[in-house]
Design an enzyme around this catalytic site. Structure first.
Site, PDB file in Angstrom:
ATOM      1  N   GLU A  14       9.632  29.147  38.911  1.00 20.12           N
ATOM      2  CA  GLU A  14      10.112  29.722  37.651  1.00 20.12           C
ATOM      3  C   GLU A  14      11.441  29.053  37.337  1.00 20.12           C
ATOM      4  OE1 GLU A  14       8.465  34.250  38.434  1.00 20.12           O
ATOM      5  OE2 GLU A  14      10.570  33.929  37.925  1.00 20.12           O
ATOM      6  N   TYR A  73      10.723  18.652  37.076  1.00 21.12           N
ATOM      7  CA  TYR A  73       9.442  19.255  37.464  1.00 21.12           C
ATOM      8  C   TYR A  73       8.279  18.605  36.709  1.00 21.12           C
ATOM      9  CZ  TYR A  73      12.591  22.907  39.253  1.00 21.12           C
ATOM     10  OH  TYR A  73      13.592  23.591  39.900  1.00 21.12           O
TER      11      TYR A  73
HETATM   12  C1  LIG Z   1      17.790  20.488  39.097  1.00 21.94           C
HETATM   13  C2  LIG Z   1      18.523  19.405  39.874  1.00 21.94           C
HETATM   14  C3  LIG Z   1      18.334  19.600  41.361  1.00 21.94           C
HETATM   15  C4  LIG Z   1      17.914  18.051  39.475  1.00 21.94           C
HETATM   16  O1  LIG Z   1      18.587  17.034  40.183  1.00 21.94           O
HETATM   17  P1  LIG Z   1      18.953  15.667  39.451  1.00 21.94           P
HETATM   18  O2  LIG Z   1      19.524  14.721  40.417  1.00 21.94           O
HETATM   19  O3  LIG Z   1      19.786  16.009  38.253  1.00 21.94           O
HETATM   20  O4  LIG Z   1      17.501  15.195  39.008  1.00 21.94           O
HETATM   21  P2  LIG Z   1      17.134  13.924  38.183  1.00 21.94           P
HETATM   22  O5  LIG Z   1      18.210  12.889  38.237  1.00 21.94           O
HETATM   23  O6  LIG Z   1      15.768  13.554  38.640  1.00 21.94           O
HETATM   24  O7  LIG Z   1      17.117  14.425  36.691  1.00 21.94           O
HETATM   25  C5  LIG Z   1      16.048  15.162  36.191  1.00 21.94           C
HETATM   26  C6  LIG Z   1      15.848  14.821  34.723  1.00 21.94           C
HETATM   27  O8  LIG Z   1      16.776  15.552  33.927  1.00 21.94           O
HETATM   28  C7  LIG Z   1      17.485  14.670  33.085  1.00 21.94           C
HETATM   29  N1  LIG Z   1      18.808  15.263  32.953  1.00 21.94           N
HETATM   30  C8  LIG Z   1      19.759  15.341  33.884  1.00 21.94           C
HETATM   31  N2  LIG Z   1      20.816  16.017  33.390  1.00 21.94           N
HETATM   32  C9  LIG Z   1      20.490  16.361  32.124  1.00 21.94           C
HETATM   33  C10 LIG Z   1      21.152  17.051  31.096  1.00 21.94           C
HETATM   34  N3  LIG Z   1      22.360  17.568  31.274  1.00 21.94           N
HETATM   35  N4  LIG Z   1      20.516  17.195  29.910  1.00 21.94           N
HETATM   36  C11 LIG Z   1      19.285  16.690  29.723  1.00 21.94           C
HETATM   37  N5  LIG Z   1      18.596  16.043  30.672  1.00 21.94           N
HETATM   38  C12 LIG Z   1      19.207  15.870  31.850  1.00 21.94           C
HETATM   39  C13 LIG Z   1      17.458  13.339  33.782  1.00 21.94           C
HETATM   40  O9  LIG Z   1      17.650  12.271  32.896  1.00 21.94           O
HETATM   41  C14 LIG Z   1      16.049  13.362  34.343  1.00 21.94           C
HETATM   42  O10 LIG Z   1      15.141  13.084  33.286  1.00 21.94           O
HETATM   43  P3  LIG Z   1      13.800  12.221  33.517  1.00 21.94           P
HETATM   44  O11 LIG Z   1      12.936  13.110  34.381  1.00 21.94           O
HETATM   45  O12 LIG Z   1      13.260  12.059  32.160  1.00 21.94           O
HETATM   46  O13 LIG Z   1      14.220  10.982  34.191  1.00 21.94           O
HETATM   47  C15 LIG Z   1      20.037  19.380  39.533  1.00 21.94           C
HETATM   48  O14 LIG Z   1      20.197  19.155  38.157  1.00 21.94           O
HETATM   49  C16 LIG Z   1      20.765  20.644  39.938  1.00 21.94           C
HETATM   50  O15 LIG Z   1      21.190  20.795  41.081  1.00 21.94           O
HETATM   51  N6  LIG Z   1      20.956  21.602  38.997  1.00 21.94           N
HETATM   52  C17 LIG Z   1      21.673  22.854  39.295  1.00 21.94           C
HETATM   53  C18 LIG Z   1      20.811  23.829  40.075  1.00 21.94           C
HETATM   54  C19 LIG Z   1      19.527  24.157  39.318  1.00 21.94           C
HETATM   55  O16 LIG Z   1      19.533  24.432  38.128  1.00 21.94           O
HETATM   56  N7  LIG Z   1      18.384  24.144  40.047  1.00 21.94           N
HETATM   57  C20 LIG Z   1      17.074  24.371  39.479  1.00 21.94           C
HETATM   58  C21 LIG Z   1      16.721  25.793  39.352  1.00 21.94           C
HETATM   59  S1  LIG Z   1      16.277  26.518  40.900  1.00 21.94           S
END
Ligand SMILES: CC(C)(COP(=O)(O)OP(=O)(O)OC[C@H]1O[C@@H](n2cnc3c(N)ncnc32)[C@H](O)[C@@H]1OP(=O)(O)O)[C@@H](O)C(=O)NCCC(=O)NCCS
Length: 151
Positions: A107, A119
């Protein structure tokens, strides 16, 4: 740039660092006891990603029968965008597969564009929504329910 290379299973020795990452990454972080109980419970998979042995992020799954749920995934801000989340999901899939799990569920807040994009890229598809499930400072927002089969 720091290399994000090693993914392994978390232990109680990681708890303090895990709490720091949790507090940095979530507006409603889990408590110490919630995180500690995940490290000890049966049917939980807790993975960490490290550079030079320093924990930079983690993912927590619970599983039952042939399904697992992604409960938390987070990376410290300065280490995002470097494939660390993919590494965590890939290692989780490998370990869950050996347990006979073939479906992943999760979720996510509808506003969490980075997580939703991760995801989708991984192969999760949307199954439905829980209206107003998550609190916001000025209201509520939907939870998007997603799943991925053939882990
Ligand atoms: C969710 C999380 C682990 C993803 O890690 P990440 O290193 O940012 O992952 P990615 O680099 O693969 O980025 C995922 C995608 O989001 C995009 N993205 C990253 N930051 C973004 C932002 N601020 N706005 C829009 N898109 C964004 C990236 O370009 C990438 O897109 P793509 O799939 O088209 O290439 C990280 O963002 C995080 O720790 N977030 C805070 C905790 C959280 O919300 N966890 C999830 C809920 S449990």
């Amino acid at each position: 740039m720091t290399d994000l290379q090693s993914v392994d299973n978390l232990t109680e020795a990681d708890l303090d660092r895990l709490i720091d990452i949790e507090n940095e990454c979530f507006t409603s972080p889990w408590s110490r006891s919630q995180l500690a109980s995940c490290l000890n419970k049966q049917r939980y998979l807790c993975l960490g990603i490290r550079s030079n042995q320093t924990l930079l992020g983690f993912a927590i799954f619970s599983w039952l029968l042939d399904e697992a749920e992604l409960l938390q995934i987070a990376l410290l801000k300065e280490f995002r965008g470097r494939g660390g989340a993919d590494q965590l999901l890939l290692e989780a899939s490998a370990q869950l597969q050996t347990l006979g799990i073939n479906r992943l569920l999760l979720e996510v807040r509808e506003s969490n564009v980075a997580a939703i994009s991760l995801y989708r890229r991984y192969g999760f598809t949307e199954d439905g929504r829980r209206k107003g499930y998550y609190p916001l400072s000025n209201g509520r927002e939907d939870a998007i329910l997603m799943s991925y089969s053939k882990v």
